[in-house]
Design a protein around this motif. Structure first.
Motif, PDB file in Angstrom:
ATOM      1  N   HIS A 129       0.818  -1.221   0.000  1.00 58.07           N
ATOM      2  CA  HIS A 129       0.000   0.000   0.000  1.00 58.07           C
ATOM      3  C   HIS A 129       0.849   1.268   0.000  1.00 58.07           C
ATOM      4  CE1 HIS A 129      -3.914  -1.983   0.417  1.00 58.07           C
ATOM      5  NE2 HIS A 129      -3.187  -2.935   0.976  1.00 58.07           N
ATOM      6  N   LYS A 130       2.155   1.114  -0.250  1.00 59.55           N
ATOM      7  CA  LYS A 130       3.086   2.246  -0.330  1.00 59.55           C
ATOM      8  C   LYS A 130       3.019   3.138   0.907  1.00 59.55           C
ATOM      9  CE  LYS A 130       3.970   2.140  -5.081  1.00 59.55           C
ATOM     10  NZ  LYS A 130       4.268   2.481  -6.315  1.00 59.55           N
ATOM     11  N   ILE A 131       2.944   2.499   2.076  1.00 61.52           N
ATOM     12  CA  ILE A 131       2.931   3.268   3.323  1.00 61.52           C
ATOM     13  C   ILE A 131       4.344   3.249   3.881  1.00 61.52           C
ATOM     14  CG2 ILE A 131       2.111   3.256   5.714  1.00 61.52           C
ATOM     15  CD1 ILE A 131      -0.471   2.010   4.606  1.00 61.52           C
ATOM     16  N   SER A 132       4.890   4.433   4.168  1.00 61.81           N
ATOM     17  CA  SER A 132       6.236   4.405   4.725  1.00 61.81           C
ATOM     18  C   SER A 132       6.177   4.641   6.226  1.00 61.81           C
ATOM     19  CB  SER A 132       7.149   5.386   4.007  1.00 61.81           C
ATOM     20  OG  SER A 132       6.782   6.681   4.342  1.00 61.81           O
ATOM     21  N   VAL A 133       7.045   3.931   6.904  1.00 61.02           N
ATOM     22  CA  VAL A 133       7.082   3.960   8.363  1.00 61.02           C
ATOM     23  C   VAL A 133       8.208   4.891   8.783  1.00 61.02           C
ATOM     24  CG1 VAL A 133       7.648   2.531  10.366  1.00 61.02           C
ATOM     25  CG2 VAL A 133       6.166   1.634   8.564  1.00 61.02           C
ATOM     26  N   ASP A 134       7.955   5.712   9.801  1.00 63.35           N
ATOM     27  CA  ASP A 134       9.003   6.624  10.249  1.00 63.35           C
ATOM     28  C   ASP A 134       9.783   6.048  11.420  1.00 63.35           C
ATOM     29  OD1 ASP A 134       8.553   8.664   8.378  1.00 63.35           O
ATOM     30  OD2 ASP A 134       6.699   9.124   9.414  1.00 63.35           O
ATOM     31  N   LEU A 135       9.084   5.796  12.523  1.00 61.15           N
ATOM     32  CA  LEU A 135       9.762   5.252  13.699  1.00 61.15           C
ATOM     33  C   LEU A 135       9.254   3.843  13.934  1.00 61.15           C
ATOM     34  CD1 LEU A 135       9.486   8.170  16.278  1.00 61.15           C
ATOM     35  CD2 LEU A 135      11.201   7.804  14.505  1.00 61.15           C
ATOM     36  N   ILE A 136      10.102   3.028  14.527  1.00 60.55           N
ATOM     37  CA  ILE A 136       9.660   1.668  14.840  1.00 60.55           C
ATOM     38  C   ILE A 136      10.352   1.195  16.112  1.00 60.55           C
ATOM     39  CG2 ILE A 136      11.357   0.781  13.156  1.00 60.55           C
ATOM     40  CD1 ILE A 136       9.378  -1.599  12.791  1.00 60.55           C
ATOM     41  N   THR A 137       9.587   0.550  16.983  1.00 61.95           N
ATOM     42  CA  THR A 137      10.201  -0.136  18.127  1.00 61.95           C
ATOM     43  C   THR A 137       9.572  -1.513  18.216  1.00 61.95           C
ATOM     44  OG1 THR A 137       8.585   0.746  19.682  1.00 61.95           O
ATOM     45  CG2 THR A 137      10.647   1.940  19.513  1.00 61.95           C
ATOM     46  N   THR A 138      10.328  -2.452  18.709  1.00 61.42           N
ATOM     47  CA  THR A 138       9.761  -3.800  18.822  1.00 61.42           C
ATOM     48  C   THR A 138      10.045  -4.360  20.209  1.00 61.42           C
ATOM     49  OG1 THR A 138      11.784  -4.809  18.034  1.00 61.42           O
ATOM     50  CG2 THR A 138      10.098  -4.387  16.386  1.00 61.42           C
ATOM     51  N   SER A 139       9.133  -5.217  20.668  1.00 57.84           N
ATOM     52  CA  SER A 139       9.419  -6.045  21.828  1.00 57.84           C
ATOM     53  C   SER A 139       9.223  -7.463  21.325  1.00 57.84           C
ATOM     54  CB  SER A 139       8.468  -5.724  22.974  1.00 57.84           C
ATOM     55  OG  SER A 139       7.224  -6.296  22.690  1.00 57.84           O
ATOM     56  N   GLU A 140       9.274  -8.430  22.239  1.00 59.54           N
ATOM     57  CA  GLU A 140       9.234  -9.792  21.724  1.00 59.54           C
ATOM     58  C   GLU A 140       7.913 -10.122  21.028  1.00 59.54           C
ATOM     59  OE1 GLU A 140      10.651 -12.474  24.627  1.00 59.54           O
ATOM     60  OE2 GLU A 140      11.869 -13.534  23.155  1.00 59.54           O
ATOM     61  N   ILE A 141       6.810  -9.574  21.580  1.00 58.03           N
ATOM     62  CA  ILE A 141       5.540  -9.957  20.965  1.00 58.03           C
ATOM     63  C   ILE A 141       4.799  -8.789  20.315  1.00 58.03           C
ATOM     64  CG2 ILE A 141       5.100 -11.997  22.405  1.00 58.03           C
ATOM     65  CD1 ILE A 141       3.034 -10.027  23.860  1.00 58.03           C
ATOM     66  N   SER A 142       5.436  -7.652  20.253  1.00 58.08           N
ATOM     67  CA  SER A 142       4.709  -6.559  19.608  1.00 58.08           C
ATOM     68  C   SER A 142       5.657  -5.629  18.860  1.00 58.08           C
ATOM     69  CB  SER A 142       3.883  -5.781  20.626  1.00 58.08           C
ATOM     70  OG  SER A 142       4.737  -5.245  21.573  1.00 58.08           O
ATOM     71  N   VAL A 143       5.058  -4.897  17.963  1.00 61.97           N
ATOM     72  CA  VAL A 143       5.829  -3.906  17.224  1.00 61.97           C
ATOM     73  C   VAL A 143       4.982  -2.639  17.149  1.00 61.97           C
ATOM     74  CG1 VAL A 143       5.052  -5.010  15.071  1.00 61.97           C
ATOM     75  CG2 VAL A 143       6.845  -3.344  14.955  1.00 61.97           C
ATOM     76  N   ALA A 144       5.630  -1.495  17.378  1.00 65.54           N
ATOM     77  CA  ALA A 144       4.914  -0.225  17.283  1.00 65.54           C
ATOM     78  C   ALA A 144       5.564   0.595  16.181  1.00 65.54           C
ATOM     79  CB  ALA A 144       4.990   0.521  18.611  1.00 65.54           C
ATOM     80  N   LEU A 145       4.751   1.186  15.329  1.00 64.82           N
ATOM     81  CA  LEU A 145       5.334   1.992  14.264  1.00 64.82           C
ATOM     82  C   LEU A 145       4.524   3.257  14.024  1.00 64.82           C
ATOM     83  CD1 LEU A 145       3.453   0.617  11.743  1.00 64.82           C
ATOM     84  CD2 LEU A 145       5.283  -1.041  11.973  1.00 64.82           C
ATOM     85  N   THR A 146       5.209   4.286  13.558  1.00 62.80           N
ATOM     86  CA  THR A 146       4.498   5.546  13.315  1.00 62.80           C
ATOM     87  C   THR A 146       4.384   5.813  11.821  1.00 62.80           C
ATOM     88  OG1 THR A 146       6.421   6.999  13.284  1.00 62.80           O
ATOM     89  CG2 THR A 146       5.451   6.557  15.425  1.00 62.80           C
ATOM     90  N   ILE A 147       3.254   6.418  11.492  1.00 59.91           N
ATOM     91  CA  ILE A 147       2.951   6.715  10.091  1.00 59.91           C
ATOM     92  C   ILE A 147       2.466   8.158  10.030  1.00 59.91           C
ATOM     93  CG2 ILE A 147       1.281   6.160   8.258  1.00 59.91           C
ATOM     94  CD1 ILE A 147       1.591   3.206   9.450  1.00 59.91           C
ATOM     95  N   ASP A 148       2.906   8.833   9.010  1.00 61.59           N
ATOM     96  CA  ASP A 148       2.541  10.235   8.832  1.00 61.59           C
ATOM     97  C   ASP A 148       1.092  10.336   8.346  1.00 61.59           C
ATOM     98  OD1 ASP A 148       3.134  12.923   8.749  1.00 61.59           O
ATOM     99  OD2 ASP A 148       3.855  12.870   6.689  1.00 61.59           O
ATOM    100  N   ASN A 149       0.377  11.354   8.828  1.00 62.08           N
ATOM    101  CA  ASN A 149      -1.007  11.548   8.380  1.00 62.08           C
ATOM    102  C   ASN A 149      -1.132  12.989   7.900  1.00 62.08           C
ATOM    103  OD1 ASN A 149      -3.697  11.083   7.956  1.00 62.08           O
ATOM    104  ND2 ASN A 149      -4.281  11.453  10.077  1.00 62.08           N
ATOM    105  N   PRO A 150      -0.623  13.266   6.681  1.00 63.83           N
ATOM    106  CA  PRO A 150      -0.457  14.668   6.273  1.00 63.83           C
ATOM    107  C   PRO A 150      -1.758  15.465   6.246  1.00 63.83           C
ATOM    108  CG  PRO A 150      -0.123  13.169   4.412  1.00 63.83           C
ATOM    109  CD  PRO A 150      -0.275  12.316   5.618  1.00 63.83           C
ATOM    110  N   ALA A 151      -1.688  16.674   6.799  1.00 59.98           N
ATOM    111  CA  ALA A 151      -2.874  17.537   6.843  1.00 59.98           C
ATOM    112  C   ALA A 151      -3.182  18.067   5.443  1.00 59.98           C
ATOM    113  CB  ALA A 151      -2.593  18.707   7.780  1.00 59.98           C
TER     114      ALA A 151
END
Ligand code: ADP
Ligand code: ASP
Ligand code: MG
Length: 448
Positions: A336-358
């Motif tokens: 879907h051509k979504i680019s991720v900016d920040l990412i952190t992971t733990s053993e069972i989860s991953v958190a990522l940030t996506i831009d939502n341009p105004a």
């Protein structure tokens, strides 16, 4: 021609007749400027984006159209309404009205790009005419014949090799004896249909054209005297930076210093084009030079803020020791051509940030993507967050670099911290309503 310079003027720099007259002075003062790339008049793209919204009433559409017409005709009037220009502008506005009147409730992304392109198309027409009125031998050039892209409407990918070949045959011969005035932000796909590079994309267009024409210098003229240590709208203590490295400037653009579109430095780095950022209202104040090599490389250089971030947390009990989970997540995002900016992971989860341009026809993360992710993990979405990036040098190697930033975060609700992937940034995600105060605090603690 000793050197080739491309000058890009942003929306406020071409907002009205007086502003465009200031641009013509900049062109007249520098014979090396042979290509000029312009944005739409300030505010016009926002209105064109609004026009394509499904929930607009006919009268709301009329108001928006009228406001756009007023902006454009005002410039024409102050230029003395030359007849041929009037008929060209009339024709463009008639095409715009025709397109708007035929819009259905859910216009395609291609139609939205077509609509937004009118802003830049009217702008280059008027700017070229004002330059001519000042004795500059200027010609208005439709960049869609050169700036070829894929068909990812709303954020199209430029086709670098094709752009270079077309620039060499169509654009370079013209600049031998003319100043070419052309549009930023827009291009065309392989079928000749109009595309756009995404909001703020004129900087990127200018860098792509500069690369294709092997320009020596790319000038970005805007409404502030260069790149500052942080957005001067956030704190009065922000200071202009005389010289920045490509790496630092690219990090600033990527992490939200709105002054440059995130991709602007990519073609400049490829080609080695020196980039200057200055103020079209006050060119005498100088600005920022962005170069491959700089002498001063402080640990902390600047702080960037990007609002409207979406944090997506994906939790999979199956991720424990399971390979392939991240690959699966990223395959969907890539599709879907979504680019991720920040990412952190733990053993069972991953958190990522996506831009939502105004004010964009682009959406941060579409429901269909969330559905696909939900097929194999628990998905939660938080909105209204802000990304703060502390930008500098050797931040990975400096033993105090991260610690100094963390020490300033007492009493702040920080949702995520990323350090270590790059020498040039430490990033954190925070609640939107705390972000500005935190930027000002970090600026005074780390930069001043
Ligand atoms: P243009 O229409 O010329 O492209 P933009 O509005 O896109 O101009 O970008 C210029 C604005 O970027 C400035 O008015 C300023 O508020 C903002 N900005 C954000 N970060 C910075 C920074 N670090 N230095 C200077 N300006 C910045
Ligand atoms: N006019 C477009 C916008 O407002 C492109 C640009 O100005 O860079 O996003
Ligand atoms: Mg801009």
């Amino acid at each position: 021609m000793k050197q080739l310079t491309l000058a890009k003027f942003g929306g406020t720099s071409v907002a009205d007749h007086q502003a465009i007259m200031r641009c013509s002075k900049i062109i007249q003062a520098d014979n090396n400027i042979r290509i000029v790339c312009v944005s739409a008049q300030s505010g016009v793209t926002n209105k064109l984006v609004a026009l394509s919204k499904a929930d607009l009433s006919t009268s709301q559409r009329q108001v928006l159209l009228q406001e756009i017409k007023t902006t454009e005709y005002q410039i024409l009037t102050e230029l003395g309404k030359p007849a041929s220009l009037q008929s060209e502008l009339d024709a463009l506005l008639a095409d715009l009205e025709h397109l708007v009147s035929g819009l259905d409730s859910q216009p395609s992304m291609q139609i939205k790009d077509e609509l937004q392109a009118f802003g830049e198309r009217m702008s280059s027409l008027l700017v070229a005419a004002i330059f001519q009125s000042q004795g500059i031998d200027a010609v208005n050039f439709d960049i869609r014949t050169v700036l070829k892209t894929d068909d990812h409407y709303g954020r199209a990918e430029p086709q670098i090799d094709q752009i270079k070949t077309l620039a060499e045959t169509q654009l370079l011969p013209l600049i031998q004896n003319k100043v070419v005035v052309t549009q930023g932000f827009i291009g065309s796909d392989q079928n000749g249909l109009t595309t756009t590079l995404g909001r703020g994309g004129s900087d990127y267009s200018a860098a792509l054209i500069a690369e294709a024409c092997a320009a020596d210098v790319l000038q970005i003229w805007t409404d502030v005297s260069g790149i500052y240590t942080t957005d001067p709208r956030l704190t009065q203590d922000a200071k202009p930076i005389a010289e920045l490295s490509f790496d630092e400037a690219a990090e600033m653009a990527t992490f939200g210093a709105k002054i440059l579109h995130p991709a602007t430095l990519i073609p400049a780095i490829r080609q080695g084009t020196a980039v200057f950022v200055g103020n079209s209202r006050a060119p005498q104040e100088g600005g920022t030079w962005i170069r491959k090599k700089v002498t001063n490389k402080p640990a902390y250089r600047a702080i960037a803020l990007r609002r409207e971030q979406v944090l997506v947390t994906l939790k999979s009990p199956g991720m424990l020791h399971a390979s392939g989970f991240l690959a699966r997540v990223f395959a969907i995002l890539a599709e879907h051509k979504i680019s991720v900016d920040l990412i952190t992971t733990s053993e069972i989860s991953v958190a990522l940030t996506i831009d939502n341009p105004a004010n964009s026809t682009q959406q941060g993360i579409a429901p269909v993507v969330l559905q696909k992710l939900a097929e194999f993990c628990e998905v939660s979405v938080e909105e209204g967050l802000s990304l703060i990036a502390v930008i500098g040098n050797h931040l990975k190697d400096d033993s105090n670099a991260g610690g100094n930033v963390f020490a300033e975060l007492k009493n702040c609700k920080v949702r995520m911290i990323c350090q270590g992937a790059s020498q040039h940034n430490v990033c954190l995600l925070t609640a939107g309503d705390q972000a500005e105060a935190l930027v000002a605090h970090l600026h005074s603690a780390l930069i001043e």
